[in-house]
Design a protein around this motif. Structure first.
Motif, mmCIF file in Angstrom:
data_model
loop_
_atom_site.group_PDB
_atom_site.id
_atom_site.type_symbol
_atom_site.label_atom_id
_atom_site.label_comp_id
_atom_site.label_asym_id
_atom_site.label_seq_id
_atom_site.Cartn_x
_atom_site.Cartn_y
_atom_site.Cartn_z
ATOM 1 N N HIS A 47 6.875 5.958 -5.660
ATOM 2 C CA HIS A 47 7.523 4.738 -6.357
ATOM 3 C C HIS A 47 8.936 4.958 -5.466
ATOM 4 C CE1 HIS A 47 4.591 4.381 -9.380
ATOM 5 N NE2 HIS A 47 4.667 5.890 -9.513
ATOM 6 N N ILE A 48 9.452 3.759 -5.014
ATOM 7 C CA ILE A 48 10.725 3.532 -4.364
ATOM 8 C C ILE A 48 11.743 2.470 -5.392
ATOM 9 C CG2 ILE A 48 11.942 2.751 -2.514
ATOM 10 C CD1 ILE A 48 10.626 5.387 -1.669
ATOM 11 N N GLY A 93 10.751 -1.571 1.129
ATOM 12 C CA GLY A 93 11.180 -2.407 2.332
ATOM 13 C C GLY A 93 11.806 -1.861 3.673
ATOM 14 N N GLU A 122 6.846 5.231 3.259
ATOM 15 C CA GLU A 122 5.995 5.682 4.238
ATOM 16 C C GLU A 122 6.598 7.114 4.494
ATOM 17 O OE1 GLU A 122 5.064 3.460 7.872
ATOM 18 O OE2 GLU A 122 4.583 5.230 9.143
ATOM 19 N N PRO A 173 -3.580 -0.142 -8.407
ATOM 20 C CA PRO A 173 -3.822 -1.505 -9.202
ATOM 21 C C PRO A 173 -4.526 -2.611 -8.021
ATOM 22 C CG PRO A 173 -1.792 -0.901 -10.087
ATOM 23 C CD PRO A 173 -2.031 -0.001 -9.017
HETATM 24 C C1 LIG Z 1 4.907 1.115 -2.422
HETATM 25 C C2 LIG Z 1 6.170 1.730 -2.081
HETATM 26 C C3 LIG Z 1 6.019 3.221 -2.663
HETATM 27 C C4 LIG Z 1 6.215 1.494 -0.567
HETATM 28 O O1 LIG Z 1 7.474 2.029 -0.279
HETATM 29 P P1 LIG Z 1 8.429 0.898 0.640
HETATM 30 O O2 LIG Z 1 9.484 1.945 1.045
HETATM 31 O O3 LIG Z 1 8.919 -0.050 0.076
HETATM 32 O O4 LIG Z 1 7.344 0.601 1.869
HETATM 33 P P2 LIG Z 1 7.220 1.054 3.144
HETATM 34 O O5 LIG Z 1 7.665 2.423 3.413
HETATM 35 O O6 LIG Z 1 5.887 0.851 3.495
HETATM 36 O O7 LIG Z 1 8.104 0.212 4.117
HETATM 37 C C5 LIG Z 1 7.582 -0.645 4.819
HETATM 38 C C6 LIG Z 1 8.418 -1.709 4.924
HETATM 39 O O8 LIG Z 1 9.712 -1.565 5.335
HETATM 40 C C7 LIG Z 1 10.158 -2.167 6.703
HETATM 41 N N1 LIG Z 1 10.697 -1.130 7.389
HETATM 42 C C8 LIG Z 1 11.803 -1.141 7.956
HETATM 43 N N2 LIG Z 1 12.400 0.058 8.738
HETATM 44 C C9 LIG Z 1 11.142 0.619 8.412
HETATM 45 C C10 LIG Z 1 10.974 1.966 9.293
HETATM 46 N N3 LIG Z 1 12.005 2.640 9.893
HETATM 47 N N4 LIG Z 1 9.660 2.372 9.313
HETATM 48 C C11 LIG Z 1 8.821 1.676 8.598
HETATM 49 N N5 LIG Z 1 9.128 0.523 7.979
HETATM 50 C C12 LIG Z 1 10.080 0.024 8.096
HETATM 51 C C13 LIG Z 1 8.672 -2.556 7.066
HETATM 52 O O9 LIG Z 1 8.912 -3.804 8.006
HETATM 53 C C14 LIG Z 1 8.025 -2.951 5.944
HETATM 54 O O10 LIG Z 1 8.129 -4.029 5.274
HETATM 55 P P3 LIG Z 1 7.072 -5.096 4.697
HETATM 56 O O11 LIG Z 1 6.317 -4.080 3.566
HETATM 57 O O12 LIG Z 1 8.068 -6.088 4.150
HETATM 58 O O13 LIG Z 1 6.083 -5.542 5.595
HETATM 59 C C15 LIG Z 1 7.209 0.903 -2.971
HETATM 60 O O14 LIG Z 1 7.433 -0.449 -2.476
HETATM 61 C C16 LIG Z 1 7.009 0.696 -4.342
HETATM 62 O O15 LIG Z 1 7.733 1.749 -5.300
HETATM 63 N N6 LIG Z 1 6.337 -0.256 -4.912
HETATM 64 C C17 LIG Z 1 6.511 -0.427 -6.360
HETATM 65 C C18 LIG Z 1 5.608 0.855 -6.893
HETATM 66 C C19 LIG Z 1 4.358 0.908 -6.602
HETATM 67 O O16 LIG Z 1 3.627 -0.189 -6.010
HETATM 68 N N7 LIG Z 1 3.974 2.062 -6.414
HETATM 69 C C20 LIG Z 1 2.563 2.356 -6.127
HETATM 70 C C21 LIG Z 1 1.737 2.471 -7.080
HETATM 71 S S1 LIG Z 1 0.062 3.026 -6.378
#
Ligand SMILES: CC(C)(COP(=O)(O)OP(=O)(O)OC[C@H]1O[C@@H](n2cnc3c(N)ncnc32)[C@H](O)[C@@H]1OP(=O)(O)O)[C@@H](O)C(=O)NCCC(=O)NCCS
Length: 198
Positions: free
Chosen positions: A123-124, A130, A135, A155
Motif C-alpha cells: 500500500h502507498i 503513481g 514498484e 480484488p
Molecule cells: C497498488 C499500489 C501499491 C501501487 O503503487 P504506486 O506507487 O501507486 O504505483 P506504481 O509503483 O506502479 O507507479 C506506477 C505509476 O507511477 C508512474 N511513475 C512515475 N515515475 C515512475 C518511475 N520512476 N518508475 C515507475 N513508475 C513511475 C507511472 O507512470 C505509473 O503511473 P500510472 O499507474 O498512472 O500508469 C498503490 O497504488 C496503492 O496503494 N493502491 C491502493 C491500495 C492497493 O490497491 N493495494 C494493493 C491491493 S492488492
C-alpha cells in the motif's frame, strides 16, 4: 520530496503499526476502525517464517547529503510485507481449495504451493501513488527471496483498471485463479503469481 526504501524489523513494524495501518486503510479506502481489526493479524504475521517487510519513507532535508533514516520516526509513505507460504495457513488452504475447484491436478497444486512467497500487503499513501514507489517496494521486497514463486490476491476490478493491476501485470504476474471468493468475503478476488526471481 526525497524518499527512501527501508527494511522493517518485526520490532519496527510493531512500533510503526499505527502508521502502516493508516496507510492501508487510506489506500484501500476502508472505513476508519478497520485498523483495529487488522492490528493483531499484522503482528501475528511478523512471527511467520520468512516474514519480510519494507517501507518507503520521507527523508528530511537535515539528512542530506548522506541520508540516514530512522525507521522509528521517518514519515511513512508506503508499506509492503509478506512471508513464506505454509500448509497451516488459511490463505494457502483457500487457494488450494480454489485450484481444486478449477480442476487443477495435484502436480500443478504442488508445483505452485511447495515454495512460494505470499505478497500479503502492499500500500502507498494516496498522495504518494503513481510515482513508481509501489514498484520500488515490490522489487525490494522480492530481491533476496529464495522461494520459486510469488503469489498474491487482489480484488477483481472491471477491466483490471487500477494501479495495483497495472503494477502486477507490468511486473509479469499472470492468472492463477480468477473470480475467487475467499470464505466469508463477498468480494471476488484474483490470485496472481509469477516465478522468482523477478
Ligand atoms: C497498488 C499500489 C501499491 C501501487 O503503487 P504506486 O506507487 O501507486 O504505483 P506504481 O509503483 O506502479 O507507479 C506506477 C505509476 O507511477 C508512474 N511513475 C512515475 N515515475 C515512475 C518511475 N520512476 N518508475 C515507475 N513508475 C513511475 C507511472 O507512470 C505509473 O503511473 P500510472 O499507474 O498512472 O500508469 C498503490 O497504488 C496503492 O496503494 N493502491 C491502493 C491500495 C492497493 O490497491 N493495494 C494493493 C491491493 S492488492
Amino acid at each position: 520530496m526525497a524518499t527512501h526504501l527501508i527494511d522493517l524489523s518485526p520490532g519496527d513494524m510493531q512500533r510503526r503499526l499505527g502508521d502502516a495501518l493508516a496507510i492501508y486503510v487510506d489506500a484501500m479506502r476502508y472505513p476508519r476502525g478497520t485498523e483495529a481489526q487488522r492490528a493483531s493479524m499484522w503482528l501475528e504475521h511478523t512471527r511467520r517464517q520468512g516474514w519480510k517487510a519494507v517501507a518507503v519513507v520521507e527523508a528530511g532535508l537535515e539528512s542530506l547529503p548522506s541520508p540516514s533514516v530512522d525507521p522509528a520516526t521517518a514519515p511513512m509513505l508506503g508499506v509492503a510485507y509478506g512471508y513464506c507460504g505454509a500448509p497451516d495457513q488459511w490463505w494457502q488452504q483457500q487457494v488450494i481449495a480454489g485450484l481444486r475447484r478449477n480442476g487443477a491436478d495435484s502436480g500443478r497444486i504442488s508445483e505452485l504451493m511447495t515454495s512460494y512467497f505470499e505478497l500479503t500487503e502492499i500500500h502507498i499513501a494516496p498522495h504518494a501513488q503513481g510515482r513508481g514507489l509501489g514498484e520500488a517496494l515490490i522489487r525490494r521486497l522480492l530481491d533476496d527471496r529464495r522461494e520459486q514463486h510469488v503469489l498474491l490476491s487482489t480484488p477483481e476490478i472491471s477491466g483490471e483498471a487500477n494501479r495495483a493491476w497495472r503494477l502486477y501485470r507490468r511486473l509479469g504476474f499472470t492468472d492463477v485463479i480468477r473470480g475467487y471468493h475467499f470464505a466469508g468475503d463477498p468480494r471476488a478476488f484474483a490470485i496472481l503469481g509469477r516465478a522468482l526471481p523477478l
